[in-house]
Design a protein around this motif. Structure first.
Motif, PDB file in Angstrom:
ATOM      1  N   HIS A 103      42.186  32.412  44.452  1.00 17.20           N
ATOM      2  CA  HIS A 103      42.497  33.583  45.528  1.00 17.20           C
ATOM      3  C   HIS A 103      41.878  34.959  44.988  1.00 17.20           C
ATOM      4  CE1 HIS A 103      45.338  36.790  46.746  1.00 17.20           C
ATOM      5  NE2 HIS A 103      44.653  36.559  47.809  1.00 17.20           N
ATOM      6  N   ALA A 104      41.654  34.983  43.779  1.00 25.01           N
ATOM      7  CA  ALA A 104      40.931  36.344  43.311  1.00 25.01           C
ATOM      8  C   ALA A 104      39.362  36.021  43.616  1.00 25.01           C
ATOM      9  CB  ALA A 104      41.054  36.388  41.771  1.00 25.01           C
ATOM     10  N   GLU A 105      38.672  34.852  43.348  1.00 25.76           N
ATOM     11  CA  GLU A 105      37.495  34.731  43.540  1.00 25.76           C
ATOM     12  C   GLU A 105      37.155  34.810  45.294  1.00 25.76           C
ATOM     13  OE1 GLU A 105      33.588  34.028  42.962  1.00 25.76           O
ATOM     14  OE2 GLU A 105      35.046  34.438  41.602  1.00 25.76           O
ATOM     15  N   ALA A 106      38.101  34.422  45.911  1.00 22.67           N
ATOM     16  CA  ALA A 106      37.929  34.560  47.507  1.00 22.67           C
ATOM     17  C   ALA A 106      37.813  36.037  47.837  1.00 22.67           C
ATOM     18  CB  ALA A 106      39.054  33.700  48.319  1.00 22.67           C
ATOM     19  N   LEU A 107      38.739  36.700  47.312  1.00 26.09           N
ATOM     20  CA  LEU A 107      38.965  38.131  47.572  1.00 26.09           C
ATOM     21  C   LEU A 107      37.684  38.897  47.288  1.00 26.09           C
ATOM     22  CD1 LEU A 107      40.503  40.228  49.086  1.00 26.09           C
ATOM     23  CD2 LEU A 107      41.848  40.879  47.086  1.00 26.09           C
ATOM     24  N   VAL A 108      37.294  38.321  46.097  1.00 25.34           N
ATOM     25  CA  VAL A 108      36.012  39.158  45.586  1.00 25.34           C
ATOM     26  C   VAL A 108      34.917  38.807  46.429  1.00 25.34           C
ATOM     27  CG1 VAL A 108      34.219  39.096  43.632  1.00 25.34           C
ATOM     28  CG2 VAL A 108      36.570  39.250  43.133  1.00 25.34           C
ATOM     29  N   LYS A 109      34.571  37.617  46.758  1.00 24.84           N
ATOM     30  CA  LYS A 109      33.402  37.405  47.666  1.00 24.84           C
ATOM     31  C   LYS A 109      33.583  37.845  48.845  1.00 24.84           C
ATOM     32  CE  LYS A 109      32.131  32.920  45.238  1.00 24.84           C
ATOM     33  NZ  LYS A 109      31.756  31.415  45.453  1.00 24.84           N
ATOM     34  N   VAL A 110      34.628  38.182  49.505  1.00 22.84           N
ATOM     35  CA  VAL A 110      34.999  38.635  50.894  1.00 22.84           C
ATOM     36  C   VAL A 110      34.680  40.053  50.652  1.00 22.84           C
ATOM     37  CG1 VAL A 110      36.732  39.336  52.718  1.00 22.84           C
ATOM     38  CG2 VAL A 110      36.619  37.125  51.715  1.00 22.84           C
ATOM     39  N   LEU A 111      35.104  41.023  49.613  1.00 20.32           N
ATOM     40  CA  LEU A 111      34.940  42.327  49.645  1.00 20.32           C
ATOM     41  C   LEU A 111      33.905  43.031  49.009  1.00 20.32           C
ATOM     42  CD1 LEU A 111      38.858  43.395  48.890  1.00 20.32           C
ATOM     43  CD2 LEU A 111      37.642  43.449  50.842  1.00 20.32           C
ATOM     44  N   VAL A 112      33.253  41.886  48.049  1.00 19.82           N
ATOM     45  CA  VAL A 112      32.077  42.597  47.307  1.00 19.82           C
ATOM     46  C   VAL A 112      30.701  41.889  48.006  1.00 19.82           C
ATOM     47  CG1 VAL A 112      30.932  42.952  44.972  1.00 19.82           C
ATOM     48  CG2 VAL A 112      33.360  43.147  45.331  1.00 19.82           C
ATOM     49  N   ARG A 113      30.024  42.582  48.712  1.00 22.09           N
ATOM     50  CA  ARG A 113      28.851  42.161  49.517  1.00 22.09           C
ATOM     51  C   ARG A 113      27.779  41.970  48.746  1.00 22.09           C
ATOM     52  NH1 ARG A 113      28.594  45.181  55.240  1.00 22.09           N
ATOM     53  NH2 ARG A 113      28.378  46.832  53.707  1.00 22.09           N
ATOM     54  N   ILE A 136      39.345  44.218  41.400  1.00 19.89           N
ATOM     55  CA  ILE A 136      39.784  43.320  42.273  1.00 19.89           C
ATOM     56  C   ILE A 136      40.894  42.232  41.854  1.00 19.89           C
ATOM     57  CG2 ILE A 136      39.351  41.514  44.134  1.00 19.89           C
ATOM     58  CD1 ILE A 136      37.156  43.238  45.000  1.00 19.89           C
ATOM     59  N   ARG A 137      40.025  41.651  40.741  1.00 22.36           N
ATOM     60  CA  ARG A 137      40.830  40.685  39.892  1.00 22.36           C
ATOM     61  C   ARG A 137      42.074  41.051  39.268  1.00 22.36           C
ATOM     62  NH1 ARG A 137      38.496  35.787  38.993  1.00 22.36           N
ATOM     63  NH2 ARG A 137      36.279  35.693  39.894  1.00 22.36           N
ATOM     64  N   ALA A 138      41.954  42.322  38.658  1.00 16.50           N
ATOM     65  CA  ALA A 138      43.055  42.939  38.010  1.00 16.50           C
ATOM     66  C   ALA A 138      44.320  43.106  38.959  1.00 16.50           C
ATOM     67  CB  ALA A 138      42.616  44.397  37.355  1.00 16.50           C
ATOM     68  N   VAL A 139      44.060  43.642  40.119  1.00 16.06           N
ATOM     69  CA  VAL A 139      45.124  43.579  41.277  1.00 16.06           C
ATOM     70  C   VAL A 139      45.550  42.603  41.784  1.00 16.06           C
ATOM     71  CG1 VAL A 139      45.518  44.713  43.532  1.00 16.06           C
ATOM     72  CG2 VAL A 139      44.085  46.100  41.968  1.00 16.06           C
ATOM     73  N   VAL A 140      44.762  41.496  41.888  1.00 19.13           N
ATOM     74  CA  VAL A 140      45.475  40.246  42.288  1.00 19.13           C
ATOM     75  C   VAL A 140      46.236  39.639  41.266  1.00 19.13           C
ATOM     76  CG1 VAL A 140      44.584  37.888  42.677  1.00 19.13           C
ATOM     77  CG2 VAL A 140      43.464  39.525  43.824  1.00 19.13           C
ATOM     78  N   LEU A 141      45.878  39.714  39.801  1.00 23.70           N
ATOM     79  CA  LEU A 141      46.564  39.016  38.828  1.00 23.70           C
ATOM     80  C   LEU A 141      48.118  39.845  38.753  1.00 23.70           C
ATOM     81  CD1 LEU A 141      44.095  38.662  36.164  1.00 23.70           C
ATOM     82  CD2 LEU A 141      45.011  36.939  37.555  1.00 23.70           C
ATOM     83  N   TYR A 142      47.827  41.294  38.770  1.00 25.98           N
ATOM     84  CA  TYR A 142      49.135  42.073  39.070  1.00 25.98           C
ATOM     85  C   TYR A 142      50.159  41.406  40.061  1.00 25.98           C
ATOM     86  CZ  TYR A 142      52.815  45.576  39.276  1.00 25.98           C
ATOM     87  OH  TYR A 142      54.212  46.182  39.442  1.00 25.98           O
ATOM     88  N   TYR A 143      49.767  41.377  41.158  1.00 27.21           N
ATOM     89  CA  TYR A 143      50.517  41.133  42.161  1.00 27.21           C
ATOM     90  C   TYR A 143      51.185  39.409  42.047  1.00 27.21           C
ATOM     91  CZ  TYR A 143      50.040  45.341  44.616  1.00 27.21           C
ATOM     92  OH  TYR A 143      50.281  46.654  45.267  1.00 27.21           O
ATOM     93  N   ALA A 144      50.492  38.506  41.636  1.00 27.10           N
ATOM     94  CA  ALA A 144      50.621  37.351  41.187  1.00 27.10           C
ATOM     95  C   ALA A 144      51.553  37.296  40.162  1.00 27.10           C
ATOM     96  CB  ALA A 144      49.244  36.658  40.884  1.00 27.10           C
ATOM     97  N   LYS A 145      51.745  37.972  39.308  1.00 29.89           N
ATOM     98  CA  LYS A 145      52.579  38.021  38.398  1.00 29.89           C
ATOM     99  C   LYS A 145      53.890  38.715  38.989  1.00 29.89           C
ATOM    100  CE  LYS A 145      53.402  39.577  33.505  1.00 29.89           C
ATOM    101  NZ  LYS A 145      52.922  40.418  32.430  1.00 29.89           N
ATOM    102  N   ALA A 183      29.938  44.729  39.192  1.00 26.02           N
ATOM    103  CA  ALA A 183      30.948  43.870  38.352  1.00 26.02           C
ATOM    104  C   ALA A 183      31.872  44.878  38.179  1.00 26.02           C
ATOM    105  CB  ALA A 183      29.929  43.894  37.161  1.00 26.02           C
ATOM    106  N   TYR A 184      31.888  46.026  38.072  1.00 26.79           N
ATOM    107  CA  TYR A 184      33.115  46.906  38.059  1.00 26.79           C
ATOM    108  C   TYR A 184      34.113  46.764  39.076  1.00 26.79           C
ATOM    109  CZ  TYR A 184      35.978  50.954  38.907  1.00 26.79           C
ATOM    110  OH  TYR A 184      37.161  51.787  38.982  1.00 26.79           O
ATOM    111  N   ALA A 185      33.517  46.452  40.347  1.00 30.38           N
ATOM    112  CA  ALA A 185      34.385  46.364  41.472  1.00 30.38           C
ATOM    113  C   ALA A 185      35.303  44.998  41.537  1.00 30.38           C
ATOM    114  CB  ALA A 185      33.647  46.313  42.732  1.00 30.38           C
ATOM    115  N   ARG A 186      34.510  44.038  41.149  1.00 27.90           N
ATOM    116  CA  ARG A 186      34.886  42.583  40.949  1.00 27.90           C
ATOM    117  C   ARG A 186      36.248  42.690  40.069  1.00 27.90           C
ATOM    118  NH1 ARG A 186      29.207  41.023  40.347  1.00 27.90           N
ATOM    119  NH2 ARG A 186      28.605  40.456  42.517  1.00 27.90           N
ATOM    120  N   ALA A 187      35.996  43.360  38.892  1.00 28.71           N
ATOM    121  CA  ALA A 187      37.030  43.503  37.648  1.00 28.71           C
ATOM    122  C   ALA A 187      38.230  44.372  38.347  1.00 28.71           C
ATOM    123  CB  ALA A 187      36.392  44.287  36.601  1.00 28.71           C
TER     124      ALA A 187
END
Length: 206
Positions: free
Chosen positions: A196-206, A97-106, A91-95
């Motif tokens: 995009h965030a959800e896709a990256l989470v599912k790819v990286l967090v096995r 990844i989402r934080a990083v994606v949101l920063y670059y999206a902004k 859950a921490y790893a997902r958080a």
């Protein structure tokens, strides 16, 4: 408010406008292709103000990069892995990844500017790497190492995984014009960002 405080606020506002304009122009055209006149025009300021506030184009570039990474430190609030809000490490790893994606999206200009300069082995890159990128990469490396220890990521090269992670998080936004043209979607759309965030989470967090 005193006249002194008002002048200080006006000075800071002018500098911030010039720095943001510099980020946008440098990220689009690179250092060599950017002109201080174009930067000043985008900021709605007189070109002479760039020399007044920053002395030179090189000094402006360095100030813009410092502004970029200082903003990243403020806005990219990385969650703590021991925060009880996270049910487990995944859950921490997902958080994260989402934080990083949101920063670059902004801030798609972040990746664009650094890619422009990181392809060139010069003093500007060396300065940016020594001043900011090395420390940030170490933080990214520690996150990757934790993910490897938890069995989330495979036990392969940490530098390779760092670039896979960061590249996947930012390229979608750095190449937004291409994404729009090829896929007919807008990377700035909140639903697209979430997908995009959800896709990256599912790819990286096995």
């Amino acid at each position: 408010m005193t006249k002194v405080n008002l002048r200080v606020q006006q000075r800071e506002a002018t500098q911030a406008s010039l720095l943001q304009a510099a980020l946008e122009v440098f990220s689009e055209k690179g250092f060599d292709g950017a002109s201080t006149r174009e930067i000043a025009a985008l900021a709605g300021a007189h070109n002479a103000l760039i020399k007044y506030h920053f002395s030179s184009k090189d000094a402006l570039w360095r100030a813009a990069v410092a502004f970029l990474f200082e903003r990243q430190a403020k806005e990219l609030a990385m969650p703590r892995h021991d925060d009880p809000v996270h049910a487990d490490f995944r859950a921490y790893a997902r958080a994260v990844i989402r934080a990083v994606v949101l920063y670059y999206a902004k801030h798609p200009e972040h990746a664009r500017l650094m890619v422009q300069e990181s392809m060139r082995d010069n003093d500007r890159l060396n300065w940016a790497a020594d001043t900011f990128i090395v420390d940030i990469s170490r933080v990214s490396g520690k996150f990757i190492e934790m993910c490897k220890r938890e069995g989330i990521l495979p036990d392969v090269s940490t530098p390779a995984l760092v670039y896979i992670f960061v590249g996947a998080a930012q390229t979608f936004y750095a190449l937004a014009p291409e994404v729009r043209r090829v896929w007919n979607i807008d990377p700035a759309d909140p639903d697209v960002i979430e997908a995009h965030a959800e896709a990256l989470v599912k790819v990286l967090v096995r």
